[in-house]
Design a protein around this motif. Structure first.
Motif, short mmCIF file in Angstrom:
data_model
loop_
_atom_site.label_atom_id
_atom_site.label_comp_id
_atom_site.label_asym_id
_atom_site.label_seq_id
_atom_site.Cartn_x
_atom_site.Cartn_y
_atom_site.Cartn_z
N GLU A 1 0.83 -1.21 0.00
CA GLU A 1 0.00 0.00 0.00
C GLU A 1 0.86 1.26 0.00
N MET A 2 1.99 1.20 0.73
CA MET A 2 2.88 2.36 0.77
C MET A 2 3.41 2.69 -0.63
N TYR A 3 3.82 1.65 -1.35
CA TYR A 3 4.35 1.90 -2.69
C TYR A 3 3.25 2.40 -3.64
N LEU A 4 2.04 1.82 -3.49
CA LEU A 4 0.94 2.27 -4.34
C LEU A 4 0.61 3.73 -4.06
N GLU A 5 0.65 4.09 -2.77
CA GLU A 5 0.34 5.48 -2.42
C GLU A 5 1.40 6.42 -3.00
#
Ligand SMILES: Nc1ncnc2c1ncn2[C@@H]1O[C@H](COP(=O)(O)OP(=O)(O)O)[C@@H](O)[C@H]1O
Ligand SMILES: [Mg+2]
Length: 269
Positions: A121-125
């Motif tokens: 999720e961090m990378y997608l954000e």
């Protein structure tokens, strides 16, 4: 004594066998890249940029010379290098989240214990895709797919990022948005990047150095320009800086001269 370069490309040469005989595409391509540096490789279409990059990726073998990354000779592909191509190469049957998780899982054993936890999720954000994890690649625009490709490349936490014209198939507005995303990600991580582009303004916005390749056949490094604009950079600041026009002119003059001497037509966006 100077510390050894992070990436050492020494006397690289590539000859392809063709029906009309051997074609020397690259000859004596030598370049050193420092850790944390952002280098753009620019040259006419067909000069051999992708050939050099594919050798760095370990997907192609040099005919002469070689590449050493962090003291180790490249002899094949590996998760120490994150790659992004012109078109996103996502697994179509996996969701966006699963595509990025695959990269995280590939390097999970490499991460030191106690290191900051990383999540898909961090990378997608970070690439502006928060909330899009459940979608399939085919449900996304080309620009969004390329965002997933960038998230996946960064999720490998690679020592070196190799980008081959990652934005060249996108429309102008999307291209600018993705350039900004890449710039922000790079400024937050300072990973070493070698990026092929034929967009002069893209190179001036992103690079610490622009490496101009001669047109070939037997292409090599023709000229290297230092791009010293303060970071973080913005397009608005750059276009009022006289140095921007001087550098832009130096790149275009080099390419025009190469076009006259070389065999390929001038091809600029
Ligand atoms: N596998 C191959 N066999 C023969 N010729 C090739 C092969 N791959 C690339 N070439 C030729 O090498 C030259 C450089 O290609 P490439 O590295 O893709 O250039 P660039 O990325 O700068 O546009 C081109 O003339 C291309 O046709
Ligand atoms: Mg290419």
């Amino acid at each position: 004594m100077l510390p050894p370069a992070f990436v050492e490309i020494a006397q690289l040469g590539k000859t392809y066998e063709t029906p009309s005989g051997p074609a020397v595409i690259v000859r004596d391509f030598t370049l050193e890249v420092a850790q944390g540096e952002f280098v753009c490789l620019l040259g006419h279409s067909g000069c051999g940029k992708s050939t050099v990059l594919s050798i760095l990726m370990g997907l192609n073998t040099p005919t002469t010379g070689g590449v050493v990354i962090a003291g180790r000779e490249v002899d094949g592909p590996g998760t120490d290098r994150g790659v992004v191509f012109q078109a996103a190469t996502l697994l179509p049957w996996l969701t966006v989240r699963e595509n990025v998780r695959l990269a995280l899982d590939q390097v999970s054993s490499r991460r030191p214990r106690g290191g900051a936890p990383r999540s898909v999720e961090m990378y997608l954000e970070q690439v502006g895709l928060a909330g899009q994890g459940d979608r399939l690649p085919r449900e996304l625009s080309a620009g969004m797919q390329q965002r997933v490709g960038i998230a996946r490349a960064f999720a490998l936490e690679p020592r070196l990022l190799l980008l081959d014209e990652p934005f060249s198939l996108l429309d102008a507005l999307t291209r600018m948005e993705l350039q900004d995303t890449l710039m922000r990600l790079w400024e937050g991580s300072r990973r070493t990047v070698i990026m092929v582009t034929h967009d002069v303004d893209e190179a001036l916005l992103l690079a610490d150095r622009i490496v101009l390749m001669t047109s070939g056949p037997a292409a090599a490094v023709g000229k290297i320009l230092d791009v010293r604009f303060a970071r973080p950079r913005s397009r608005d600041d750059l276009v009022v800086d006289p140095e921007y026009f001087w550098l832009r002119d130096a790149v275009l003059t080099f390419l025009e001269e190469e076009a006259q001497g070389g065999s390929e037509p001038l091809c600029l966006i």
